[in-house]
Design an enzyme around this catalytic site. Structure first.
Site, short mmCIF file in Angstrom:
data_model
loop_
_atom_site.label_atom_id
_atom_site.label_comp_id
_atom_site.label_asym_id
_atom_site.label_seq_id
_atom_site.Cartn_x
_atom_site.Cartn_y
_atom_site.Cartn_z
CD GLU A 77 -20.82 -4.16 30.33
OE1 GLU A 77 -20.67 -3.92 31.54
OE2 GLU A 77 -20.83 -3.26 29.46
CE LYS A 84 -17.95 4.23 30.27
NZ LYS A 84 -18.18 3.28 31.37
CG HIS A 112 -17.06 -0.59 30.06
ND1 HIS A 112 -16.36 0.42 30.70
CD2 HIS A 112 -16.55 -0.66 28.80
CE1 HIS A 112 -15.45 0.92 29.89
NE2 HIS A 112 -15.55 0.29 28.72
CG HIS A 142 -16.21 6.23 27.71
ND1 HIS A 142 -15.50 6.14 28.89
CD2 HIS A 142 -15.87 5.14 26.98
CE1 HIS A 142 -14.75 5.06 28.86
NE2 HIS A 142 -14.96 4.43 27.71
CG PHE A 188 -8.61 0.59 23.94
CD1 PHE A 188 -9.92 0.24 23.66
CD2 PHE A 188 -8.12 1.77 23.40
CE1 PHE A 188 -10.73 1.04 22.87
CE2 PHE A 188 -8.91 2.58 22.61
CZ PHE A 188 -10.23 2.22 22.34
CB CYS A 236 -12.20 2.44 29.44
SG CYS A 236 -12.07 3.10 27.77
#
Length: 379
Positions: free
Chosen positions: A280, A299, A269, A304, A368, A141
């Protein structure tokens, strides 16, 4: 100075930067629809129902003027390509293999290189007859954030005078089934930071820019700084205390020569998974302390878009600066009481925000494997 051109953007929330901004400033998530996957399950997704190369061409055509100007000014050998993407033609690959299993032959127009991760960048290089470096980044991502960072480093090093940079991805059946296997997909449209959140909503999209040593458009936004970290905590789960995210944001502020209080807006994010939002939030609280920087996760509007998400969110930050306004989040407004309190900008809270000028925006992308990246944009 690192200059960035007008964005070329295609996603379910808009097929241009202006259309995207219209949806983002209204918290309009109508581009997200329910779809069915081969297993019979139904999910919400921000799908364009287009081939990945169609999406790429639509986005690139929006910045064709800047690309051609860069070729004229610098020469094709000094223009590089940096693309972030998790997809490698999986939709075409699935279709081709279905035909092979049925008929014993692949379609005539199918080539094995369509499965190569570098083919997307190669197509851009060939499309514009460029001879500079051609690179593809797959850090999940954060892929297109890394592509933008590497583009800036190529320009700073003198290895390129301009770079076509950005990202593209599709919510293919492979991706949908994979995230479903991870139990990460929400049954409803993603609601980041909510007490009721239950996962992500995937989407298709692309965003591209020309990054250069001198301005190629009158967009008047620069890449001020960037930060990267690799916490390698787990293959799919982020480091629970947000150490990698904290390091990425800290590095970006240092690289830009800024203090956290100078950031006017932070694009999270914000995937809507329990793990991401928790870590986060902790990292944001550590960085900003008592300063409640306005934040939102867009998002909830675009879906996403995986490897393309960083580039699309970069475009949103740039449009926020251009329009001197804050991007909104679409959610239920019921904040998770177990998370640090963040200053989420939505339709309700926007009325209470300080009306200060939006000069500097930060954008987070966490992939990831703990592949983290933060970008900072300014006038």
């Amino acid at each position: 100075m690192i200059f960035i051109s007008t964005p070329g953007v295609v996603c379910a929330a808009g097929k241009s930067a202006d259309e995207l901004w219209e949806k983002v400033s209204a918290a309009d998530s109508t581009g997200i629809k329910k779809i069915r996957i081969p297993t019979g399950k139904e999910f919400f997704a921000a799908s364009l129902d287009m081939d990945i190369y169609e999406i790429q061409d639509l986005a690139l055509n929006q910045i064709k003027k800047e690309i051609l100007l860069a070729k004229e000014k610098f020469g094709r050998e000094k223009i590089a390509v940096c693309v972030g993407s998790c997809d490698n033609g999986s939709r075409k690959s699935l279709e081709a293999h279905k035909e092979f299993l049925t008929d014993g032959t692949f379609p005539k127009n199918y080539e094995l290189q369509l499965q190569s991760s570098g083919y997307i960048s190669k197509k851009i290089k060939e499309k514009y007859s460029l001879t500079g470096p051609c690179l593809t980044f797959n850090t999940a991502c954060s892929s297109s954030a890394i592509a933008i960072i590497k583009a800036a480093q190529l320009v700073k090093s003198g290895m390129a005078d301009a770079v076509i940079a950005g990202g593209i991805d599709i919510a293919s059946q492979t991706a949908l089934m994979g995230f479903d296997a991870l139990e990460s997909i929400s049954q409803n449209i993603s609601s980041p930071l909510s007490a009721n959140r239950s996962g992500i909503t995937l989407g298709d999209g692309a965003a591209f820019f020309v990054i250069s040593k001198e301005p190629l458009s009158d967009f008047n936004v620069k890449l001020l700084g960037w930060g990267e970290s690799s916490d390698a905590h787990h293959m799919t789960s982020p480091q629970p205390e947000g150490d990698g995210a904290f390091s990425s944001m800290s590095s970006a502020l240092k690289n830009a020569g800024l203090k956290s209080g100078q950031i006017d807006y932070l694009n999270l994010h914000g995937t809507g998974t329990k793990q991401n939002d928790a870590m986060e939030s902790k990292a944001v609280e550590r960085i900003f302390g008592e300063y409640k920087v306005p934040v939102s996760s867009t998002k909830s509007l675009t879906g996403h878009t995986l490897g393309a998400s960083s580039a699309i969110e970069a475009a949103i930050c740039m449009m926020a600066i251009k329009n001197n306004s804050l991007p909104l989040q679409n959610w239920d407004g019921i904040a998770d009481p177990f998370l640090p309190h963040l200053n989420v900008v939505d339709k309700t809270s926007i009325q209470n925000q300080n009306k200060k000028e939006i000069k500097i925006c930060m954008s987070n992308s966490f992939g990831f494997g703990g592949a983290n990246a933060t970008l900072i944009f300014g006038k």
